[in-house]
Design an enzyme around this catalytic site. Structure first.
Site, PDB file in Angstrom:
ATOM      1  N   ASP A   8       0.824  -1.410  -0.242  1.00 39.38           N
ATOM      2  CA  ASP A   8      -0.124   0.048  -0.142  1.00 39.38           C
ATOM      3  C   ASP A   8       0.730   1.462  -0.029  1.00 39.38           C
ATOM      4  O   ASP A   8       1.522   1.407   0.564  1.00 39.38           O
ATOM      5  CB  ASP A   8      -0.655  -0.234   1.196  1.00 39.38           C
ATOM      6  CG  ASP A   8      -2.858   1.091   1.611  1.00 39.38           C
ATOM      7  OD1 ASP A   8      -2.692   1.068   0.155  1.00 39.38           O
ATOM      8  OD2 ASP A   8      -1.542   2.069   2.183  1.00 39.38           O
ATOM      9  N   GLU A  10       0.838   5.406   0.696  1.00 36.16           N
ATOM     10  CA  GLU A  10       0.347   7.084   0.261  1.00 36.16           C
ATOM     11  C   GLU A  10       0.966   7.879   0.066  1.00 36.16           C
ATOM     12  O   GLU A  10       2.088   8.544  -0.303  1.00 36.16           O
ATOM     13  CB  GLU A  10       0.231   7.402   1.621  1.00 36.16           C
ATOM     14  CG  GLU A  10      -0.199   6.648   2.996  1.00 36.16           C
ATOM     15  CD  GLU A  10      -1.943   6.641   3.242  1.00 36.16           C
ATOM     16  OE1 GLU A  10      -2.818   7.394   2.516  1.00 36.16           O
ATOM     17  OE2 GLU A  10      -1.988   5.432   3.212  1.00 36.16           O
ATOM     18  N   ASP A  53      -6.714  17.342   0.915  1.00 32.85           N
ATOM     19  CA  ASP A  53      -7.908  16.031   0.646  1.00 32.85           C
ATOM     20  C   ASP A  53      -6.779  15.510   1.363  1.00 32.85           C
ATOM     21  O   ASP A  53      -7.619  13.969   1.863  1.00 32.85           O
ATOM     22  CB  ASP A  53      -8.572  16.179  -0.871  1.00 32.85           C
ATOM     23  CG  ASP A  53      -9.718  16.936  -0.354  1.00 32.85           C
ATOM     24  OD1 ASP A  53      -9.955  17.883   0.208  1.00 32.85           O
ATOM     25  OD2 ASP A  53     -10.338  17.203  -1.471  1.00 32.85           O
ATOM     26  N   HIS A  58      -4.234  10.921   5.282  1.00 29.13           N
ATOM     27  CA  HIS A  58      -2.620  10.217   6.138  1.00 29.13           C
ATOM     28  C   HIS A  58      -2.368  11.058   7.093  1.00 29.13           C
ATOM     29  O   HIS A  58      -1.770   9.991   7.766  1.00 29.13           O
ATOM     30  CB  HIS A  58      -2.353   9.599   5.001  1.00 29.13           C
ATOM     31  CG  HIS A  58      -1.201  11.520   3.971  1.00 29.13           C
ATOM     32  ND1 HIS A  58      -0.629  12.190   4.726  1.00 29.13           N
ATOM     33  CD2 HIS A  58      -1.801  11.477   2.233  1.00 29.13           C
ATOM     34  CE1 HIS A  58      -0.749  12.487   3.749  1.00 29.13           C
ATOM     35  NE2 HIS A  58      -1.232  12.446   2.721  1.00 29.13           N
ATOM     36  N   HIS A 153      -5.673   6.637   7.182  1.00 29.83           N
ATOM     37  CA  HIS A 153      -4.749   5.686   6.245  1.00 29.83           C
ATOM     38  C   HIS A 153      -3.249   5.572   6.605  1.00 29.83           C
ATOM     39  O   HIS A 153      -2.599   6.460   6.791  1.00 29.83           O
ATOM     40  CB  HIS A 153      -4.924   6.178   5.242  1.00 29.83           C
ATOM     41  CG  HIS A 153      -6.302   6.034   4.285  1.00 29.83           C
ATOM     42  ND1 HIS A 153      -6.524   5.075   3.671  1.00 29.83           N
ATOM     43  CD2 HIS A 153      -7.444   5.894   5.323  1.00 29.83           C
ATOM     44  CE1 HIS A 153      -8.006   5.737   3.567  1.00 29.83           C
ATOM     45  NE2 HIS A 153      -8.484   5.645   4.702  1.00 29.83           N
ATOM     46  N   ASP A 158      -2.487  -0.404   6.596  1.00 31.72           N
ATOM     47  CA  ASP A 158      -3.505  -1.180   5.753  1.00 31.72           C
ATOM     48  C   ASP A 158      -2.886  -1.954   4.573  1.00 31.72           C
ATOM     49  O   ASP A 158      -4.066  -2.899   3.969  1.00 31.72           O
ATOM     50  CB  ASP A 158      -4.087   0.571   4.539  1.00 31.72           C
ATOM     51  CG  ASP A 158      -4.565   1.626   5.361  1.00 31.72           C
ATOM     52  OD1 ASP A 158      -4.504   1.340   6.042  1.00 31.72           O
ATOM     53  OD2 ASP A 158      -5.171   2.064   4.570  1.00 31.72           O
TER      54      ASP A 158
END
Length: 236
Positions: A8, A10, A53, A58, A153, A158
Site C-alpha cells: 500500500d 500514501e 484532502d 493520511h 490511513h 493498511d
C-alpha cells in the site's frame, strides 16, 4: 514456495501524471499465505506539500517528511524486496501508476518488470460482492477483520489489514487442491491425499413433468422478452 507481498502507498494527491508523489510505502510478506514478519516500511521526502484532502486522509505532514530520503535513494532496496514476488494491492491501478512514475524518475523499468504479477483485491471484491461497497473498511467489516485502530490511513497498517482481507477473500481455495503426497498440518497430524477418481456421482434426471414445467417457464420468459432470449436463437 509462494511468496506474495501485500503493498500500500500514501501519496501527496491523486494524480501521479500531474506530479503527485509517493510519501509512504508499506509492505507485508506472505509465504504460503502466512505472514512472515519480513515487512518493508518507508517514508519519503516528496519535495512538495500534500493536497489538503490527501493530508486529511493520511495526516503525514511536509514537516515530518523533510528529513526523510527521496524515493530514488531507496529504489534499489525496494526493488530487491519486491523482486519476483506476486504483489497484492487494493485498487492496483492507482498504486501501480504511482510506483511506475517513481521508477521512471529513478531510471528503472516499470513494476511488472520486477514482479511475478499483480492481484487487485478491489477487482476481486467487486466480482464477489457486486453492487456493494468494497472499500478496505467495508471489506474489513464484511469479513470480520478488526480495523478499529485505523483512524487515519497508513500504508503499513493498511497493508496488514489488506493481508487479512485477502486471506479471507481467498479462503477455501487451497482446500480444492489435491496434493500428490501426504502432508502434515500444524498439529503434526498427517493429511492424506484423497483419490477421487474412483468415486461415481449419481445422475438424477428430471422427470417428464419437471421438464414440461421447466419448458413452460422458459416460454414465459421468452414471451416477456419479445422473443429475444439467447437460448432460443442458439438452439435454432
Amino acid at each position: 514456495m509462494s511468496r506474495q507481498i501485500v503493498l500500500d502507498t500514501e501519496t501527496t494527491g491523486l494524480s501521479a501524471e500531474n506530479g503527485d508523489r509517493i510519501i509512504e510505502l508499506g509492505c507485508v510478506e506472505l509465504l504460503n499465505r502466512k505472514l512472515t514478519g519480513n515487512n518493508l516500511h518507508m517514508y519519503f521526502n516528496a519535495g512538495r506539500d500534500s493536497h489538503e484532502d490527501a493530508l486529511r486522509v493520511h495526516g503525514i505532514t511536509t514537516e515530518f517528511l523533510k528529513d526523510k530520503p527521496r524515493f530514488e535513494q531507496q529504489v534499489e532496496q525496494i526493488l530487491g524486496y519486491l523482486q519476483g514476488a506476486e504483489i497484492i494491492i487494493h485498487n492496483a491501478p492507482f498504486d501501480v501508476g504511482f510506483l511506475n512514475k517513481e521508477l521512471e524518475r529513478a531510471g528503472k523499468p516499470p513494476l511488472r518488470s520486477w514482479v511475478d504479477g499483480v492481484i487487485d483485491t478491489l477487482a476481486m471484491a467487486k466480482e464477489r460482492y457486486p453492487g456493494k461497497r468494497n472499500s478496505l473498511d467495508s471489506l474489513c467489516d464484511r469479513l470480520g477483520v478488526d480495523n478499529s485502530g485505523r483512524t487515519l490511513h497508513g500504508a503499513l497498517l493498511d497493508a496488514e489489514l489488506l493481508a487479512d482481507v485477502y486471506i479471507n477473500l481467498t479462503r477455501g481455495q487451497d482446500a480444492l487442491l489435491i496434493s500428490d503426497d501426504a502432508q502434515e498440518d500444524d498439529s503434526g497430524l498427517p493429511i492424506v491425499a484423497l483419490d477421487l477418481r474412483s468415486i461415481v456421482l449419481p445422475v438424477i434426471r428430471a422427470s417428464e413433468q419437471e421438464c414440461a414445467e421447466h419448458e413452460a417457464v422458459l416460454a414465459q420468459i421468452d414471451k416477456a422478452s419479445g422473443d429475444k432470449t439467447i437460448w432460443r436463437h442458439m438452439a435454432g
